[in-house]
Design a protein around this motif. Sequence first.
Motif, PDB file in Angstrom:
ATOM      1  N   THR A 191       0.819  -1.221   0.000  1.00 54.25           N
ATOM      2  CA  THR A 191       0.000   0.000   0.000  1.00 54.25           C
ATOM      3  C   THR A 191       0.848   1.265   0.000  1.00 54.25           C
ATOM      4  N   SER A 192       2.037   1.202   0.598  1.00 51.66           N
ATOM      5  CA  SER A 192       2.909   2.385   0.590  1.00 51.66           C
ATOM      6  C   SER A 192       3.364   2.721  -0.829  1.00 51.66           C
ATOM      7  N   VAL A 193       3.619   1.694  -1.619  1.00 53.29           N
ATOM      8  CA  VAL A 193       4.012   1.882  -3.017  1.00 53.29           C
ATOM      9  C   VAL A 193       2.886   2.538  -3.814  1.00 53.29           C
ATOM     10  N   GLN A 194       1.651   2.285  -3.388  1.00 56.40           N
ATOM     11  CA  GLN A 194       0.491   2.759  -4.143  1.00 56.40           C
ATOM     12  C   GLN A 194      -0.084   4.075  -3.607  1.00 56.40           C
ATOM     13  N   SER A 195       0.689   4.803  -2.822  1.00 59.08           N
ATOM     14  CA  SER A 195       0.240   6.106  -2.334  1.00 59.08           C
ATOM     15  C   SER A 195       0.001   7.050  -3.506  1.00 59.08           C
ATOM     16  N   GLN A 196      -0.710   8.133  -3.234  1.00 64.14           N
ATOM     17  CA  GLN A 196      -0.984   9.092  -4.298  1.00 64.14           C
ATOM     18  C   GLN A 196       0.309   9.653  -4.877  1.00 64.14           C
ATOM     19  N   VAL A 256      14.150   6.264 -14.102  1.00 66.46           N
ATOM     20  CA  VAL A 256      13.625   6.265 -12.734  1.00 66.46           C
ATOM     21  C   VAL A 256      12.116   6.508 -12.753  1.00 66.46           C
ATOM     22  N   ALA A 257      11.688   7.488 -13.548  1.00 66.87           N
ATOM     23  CA  ALA A 257      10.255   7.787 -13.636  1.00 66.87           C
ATOM     24  C   ALA A 257       9.489   6.601 -14.205  1.00 66.87           C
ATOM     25  N   ASP A 258      10.014   5.986 -15.255  1.00 67.43           N
ATOM     26  CA  ASP A 258       9.318   4.864 -15.897  1.00 67.43           C
ATOM     27  C   ASP A 258       9.210   3.660 -14.964  1.00 67.43           C
ATOM     28  N   VAL A 259      10.292   3.324 -14.271  1.00 72.26           N
ATOM     29  CA  VAL A 259      10.252   2.151 -13.409  1.00 72.26           C
ATOM     30  C   VAL A 259       9.387   2.424 -12.180  1.00 72.26           C
ATOM     31  N   THR A 260       9.336   3.675 -11.735  1.00 72.98           N
ATOM     32  CA  THR A 260       8.443   4.033 -10.631  1.00 72.98           C
ATOM     33  C   THR A 260       6.987   3.805 -11.034  1.00 72.98           C
ATOM     34  N   ASP A 261       6.615   4.277 -12.215  1.00 78.39           N
ATOM     35  CA  ASP A 261       5.248   4.045 -12.715  1.00 78.39           C
ATOM     36  C   ASP A 261       4.964   2.561 -12.867  1.00 78.39           C
ATOM     37  N   TYR A 262       5.963   1.818 -13.351  1.00 74.35           N
ATOM     38  CA  TYR A 262       5.778   0.387 -13.565  1.00 74.35           C
ATOM     39  C   TYR A 262       5.520  -0.335 -12.240  1.00 74.35           C
ATOM     40  N   ILE A 263       6.337  -0.041 -11.233  1.00 76.56           N
ATOM     41  CA  ILE A 263       6.186  -0.680  -9.926  1.00 76.56           C
ATOM     42  C   ILE A 263       4.829  -0.346  -9.317  1.00 76.56           C
ATOM     43  N   ARG A 264       4.393   0.883  -9.483  1.00 79.88           N
ATOM     44  CA  ARG A 264       3.149   1.339  -8.849  1.00 79.88           C
ATOM     45  C   ARG A 264       1.899   0.888  -9.597  1.00 79.88           C
ATOM     46  N   ASN A 265       2.093   0.236 -10.769  1.00 81.37           N
ATOM     47  CA  ASN A 265       0.924  -0.171 -11.550  1.00 81.37           C
ATOM     48  C   ASN A 265       1.053  -1.584 -12.109  1.00 81.37           C
ATOM     49  N   SER A 266       1.824  -2.419 -11.458  1.00 85.39           N
ATOM     50  CA  SER A 266       1.986  -3.804 -11.900  1.00 85.39           C
ATOM     51  C   SER A 266       1.525  -4.769 -10.816  1.00 85.39           C
ATOM     52  N   TRP A 267       1.284  -6.011 -11.205  1.00 88.27           N
ATOM     53  CA  TRP A 267       0.931  -7.096 -10.278  1.00 88.27           C
ATOM     54  C   TRP A 267      -0.323  -6.781  -9.450  1.00 88.27           C
ATOM     55  N   GLY A 268      -1.233  -6.027 -10.023  1.00 92.25           N
ATOM     56  CA  GLY A 268      -2.440  -5.629  -9.303  1.00 92.25           C
ATOM     57  C   GLY A 268      -2.341  -4.297  -8.614  1.00 92.25           C
ATOM     58  N   ASN A 269      -1.150  -3.696  -8.568  1.00 90.43           N
ATOM     59  CA  ASN A 269      -1.000  -2.360  -7.988  1.00 90.43           C
ATOM     60  C   ASN A 269      -1.677  -1.326  -8.877  1.00 90.43           C
ATOM     61  N   LYS A 270      -2.181  -0.279  -8.250  1.00 90.66           N
ATOM     62  CA  LYS A 270      -2.783   0.824  -9.004  1.00 90.66           C
ATOM     63  C   LYS A 270      -2.455   2.125  -8.296  1.00 90.66           C
ATOM     64  N   ALA A 271      -1.875   3.052  -9.035  1.00 91.52           N
ATOM     65  CA  ALA A 271      -1.521   4.370  -8.490  1.00 91.52           C
ATOM     66  C   ALA A 271      -1.383   5.352  -9.644  1.00 91.52           C
ATOM     67  N   PRO A 272      -1.502   6.654  -9.378  1.00 91.22           N
ATOM     68  CA  PRO A 272      -1.366   7.646 -10.455  1.00 91.22           C
ATOM     69  C   PRO A 272       0.032   7.621 -11.063  1.00 91.22           C
ATOM     70  N   VAL A 273       0.093   7.762 -12.370  1.00 94.74           N
ATOM     71  CA  VAL A 273       1.397   7.857 -13.018  1.00 94.74           C
ATOM     72  C   VAL A 273       1.961   9.250 -12.765  1.00 94.74           C
TER      73      VAL A 273
END
Length: 527
Positions: free
Chosen positions: A337-342, A376-393
């Motif tokens: 959940t910390s990874v998926q913060s706003q 860094v920006a791309d991998v951050t978006d990837y981590i926050r939106n993969s494997w069921g994660n969902k967060a703003p890009v």
Amino acid sequence: MRRLRALAATSGFVSILTVAAVPGARAADQDLIKRGEYLVTAGDCVACHTAPGGKRLAGNYVLNTPIGKIRTPNLTPDKETGLGNWSEEDFYRAFHDGISKDGSYLYPAFPFGWYTKVTKDDVKAIWAYLQSLEPVNEPRKDNEIPFPFNIRTALITWRTAFFSAGEFQPDPNASAEVNRGGYLVEGLGHCGMCHNERKLVGNSGLAGKLGGGVIDGWYAPNITPNDHQGIGSWTDEQVITYLKAGTAPGNAPGVAAGPMRQTIEESLSKMTDADLKAMVAYLRTQKARETYKVKDLEAFNQPNAPGSATYLSYCSSCHKPDGRGVEGAIPALAGNTSVQSQGPETVINVILGGLGAQSGYAPMLAVGQGMTDQEVADVTDYIRNSWGNKAPVIADRGVVSQARGQIKTMLAGNAPCAEIEQPAIAKALDEAGLADALKDIRQEDFIPRLDGLLPKIKAAAPGAKDDDIVNGLTTAFCKVAKDNEFYRNAPWHAVIGSFSNVVYSQLKNPEKRAEIRSVPGAAPPRN
């Protein structure tokens, strides 16, 4: 906040010798001081009132606020530079009302908007503890606040709009435990100072209460009962364990970093289980807040996302291709959940700055030092939106460049080598012959030399935590090897990160050391 001086009923201070002559009074005063010490810990006063390398609670810590740099005051009872000439009433007025001894308004970087809720009896205990401290002569350095914010009388506008003095009022319909938690969260804990969503410095009542927000370049996550963005999916045990240790079993909590890690180390980990349980009980009663709508998130094409290749190259060997990490060793990113913060700030900061060993988890390399800002920006978006994660890009890619300029850590190689914090570890390293063991050490020497060194360190400090040994050895390696000619053309963040992880691996897998010793032709330890 801390140390010893008893208050006379009429005129202020009496000497320790006078108190000692009345055993009953001395015992009562010591109890008050002890309670004050605990309350100071709960308020995490050390974090803001101790400068890096400075004396404890002697002030001059720099707070970077939206209006400029504010340096904190000396809380020791030094008469010239601290609180030695203050009265208990002066202190209560500052703590409760935000007004200094000379009548000037205090900047709301001092969280009196929360501290006003603390009872007068508790403020008395805090004052007794502060007065029991060894006086430290530490003149306060000037603030760096431009006009017109340096005009304190202008603060009346802020106070009129946002500040209301008054002690915490228990909810008659809530349990004693929930009210105790509310007293801590809304008062001494001043949790909203970081975790409020839309906040003005020092205001505890703006909209977005505890919904998460940016603080000093990090993102303090949503701590309301929201299932996706907050702690709604965490069990009480997970939350309490996280507050004590900075991590907890299961995927949801992740690992504490930045200011939260410091808060846990200096404050929350030293609080009673009953108080932590009460804080969690109170948080469960708060309105679940959604800082962004999952249904409104920008579509994220996971299989072909730009960050997928970067993740596979830099991250997957530890966190695994499915983001599940290694239980007890590498924290999971999937479902975190910390990874998926706003806000993405914390993820970016960790990628750029790395993390030391903590709570049994391996240290993390500052892998972002080898990436471009775009990666860094791309991998951050990837981590926050993969494997069921969902967060703003990330909308503003400049956030990475800004973070790169601010994050300075030993593991990133852009800050001085740290100091070994635990004297026992420093002594054990010295007794184990550290200077000789790390002299002219090359990467191919890491395993054989550590093989000979670690058993000696464990013997010299039998009660030491593995985390402290890993971090202590990494610090020592930094001091010895950073300027070594062997590494002039190597990326230092990769070298020190590799060393730190080898230490961790050798500690966690001592059987591997035995295997190395049994391999014909294996390099002998160089002690």
